[in-house]
Design an enzyme around this catalytic site. Sequence first.
Site, PDB file in Angstrom:
ATOM      1  N   LYS A   1       5.970  10.947  10.211  1.00 11.50           N
ATOM      2  CA  LYS A   1       6.995  10.617   9.213  1.00 11.50           C
ATOM      3  C   LYS A   1       6.793  11.516   7.997  1.00 11.50           C
ATOM      4  CE  LYS A   1       8.350   6.792   6.208  1.00 11.50           C
ATOM      5  NZ  LYS A   1       8.395   5.335   6.075  1.00 11.50           N
TER       6      LYS A   1
HETATM    7  C1  5RP Z   1       5.063   4.222   2.189  1.00 12.93           C
HETATM    8  C2  5RP Z   1       5.913   4.322   3.385  1.00 12.93           C
HETATM    9  C3  5RP Z   1       7.150   3.601   3.309  1.00 12.93           C
HETATM   10  O1  5RP Z   1       7.307   2.776   4.407  1.00 12.93           O
HETATM   11  C4  5RP Z   1       8.308   4.537   3.312  1.00 12.93           C
HETATM   12  O2  5RP Z   1       8.079   5.740   2.661  1.00 12.93           O
HETATM   13  C5  5RP Z   1       9.391   3.862   2.696  1.00 12.93           C
HETATM   14  O3  5RP Z   1      10.585   4.337   3.072  1.00 12.93           O
HETATM   15  P1  5RP Z   1      11.580   4.766   1.947  1.00 12.93           P
HETATM   16  O4  5RP Z   1      10.977   5.934   1.240  1.00 12.93           O
HETATM   17  O5  5RP Z   1      12.789   5.128   2.756  1.00 12.93           O
HETATM   18  O6  5RP Z   1      11.821   3.585   1.036  1.00 12.93           O
HETATM   19  O7  5RP Z   1       5.621   4.946   4.357  1.00 12.93           O
HETATM   20  O8  5RP Z   1       4.350   5.344   2.029  1.00 12.93           O
END
Ligand code: 5RP
Length: 296
Positions: free
Chosen positions: A203
Amino acid sequence: MADLDDVQDGKNYHLDKPHQSAAFKLKGSNALDWGMKNRLARIFNPNDGRTVMLAIDHGYFQGPTTGLERIDISIVPLVPYADALMVTRGTLRSSIPPEISTPVVLRSSGGQSILKELSNELIAVDIEDAVRLNASALAVQVYIGGAHEHQSIGNLTKVVDAGNRHGIPTLGVTGVGKELVRDAKYLGLATRICAEMGAHFVKTYYCEKDFARVAAGCPVPLVIAGGKKLPELEALQMAYEAIHEGAAGVDMGRNIFQCKTPEAMIQAVRAVVHDRETPEKAYDLYLSLGNIPIGR
Ligand code: 5RP
C-alpha cells in the site's frame, strides 16, 4: 456404510484433454501456495485483479478519527460494498459483526501514537490471534527513511514469515514521515523494499508525476491510500489515475468515511476501480446515489 458391491468404474477421464492448471493471474503471485492464492483471490476480484479496500484502522495511532467515532453505526453499513476491510483486532472484535463475508486485512503493527515518533512500531498481533480471527491478510507499516526504519522492516519480515507458515499474505504499508517527500523516487524505493522483503501486496500513496514507474517497479500488486480528505471528484480522479497507471486498487479510508454520504462514495469508487468508469461519471453516480443536488 460404503457401497462396496456397486463400485462403478469412472468413465469421464477426458483422455484427449490435458489437465487444466491455469496460471494465477494476480501480479507476482503465481508461485504462491494455494492458501495464499485463495486469500488473495478473496481480496482482489479474480475477474479484474482489482480491489476496493476500506481502511478503518486509523484509531490505532490517532484515536477516534472523524467518521470513525462509532464504527458500529457509521462503518458497518459500508462493509458489504468493500472487497476487503482493513481493521485492527480491537475494532473487529468489538464493532464488526462476525457474520460479514468481506475478507479482513488485519492491522498487525502498532505501538505508537500521534503524540510520539510514528515510526516506532512493533508487531502488535500474534499470528495465532490472526488465525483465530480468520484474517485474510496481515498489514504492517514500513517507515523507509524514518527514525525506526530498521525496526519497521524487521516487523515486516517477521510478520511475512509468520504469515507464510499459515498461508496468510502480508500487506506492506509505506508510512511516510512528514519530513519526507511523497514523490516517485521515494515511493518507488519504499514500495520496492516492501516487496523485496516479502510483502505479498503493498500500500502506498499516489503521486502525480511518474506513478506508473512506481507501480511498474513493484513486482506485486500495489494499492493506494486515499490520504487526507479531498473533494469527492478529486478523490475519484486520483483513484482513476492510479488504476490507469498500474495500481491494482485502493485502500481508502477518509475519502470514503468522511464524505457526507459514504455509501454513495464507496459505490462511486467501485465504479472507477472495477468498471473503469471515468471520474466524472463516477461523480455523477455519487451525486445521484447520495441524493446530492448538483453544485453541492
Ligand atoms: C495508516 C493507514 C491507514 O489505514 C490508511 O492510510 C488510511 O487510509 P486513508 O489515507 O485513505 O484515510 O495505513 O497508516
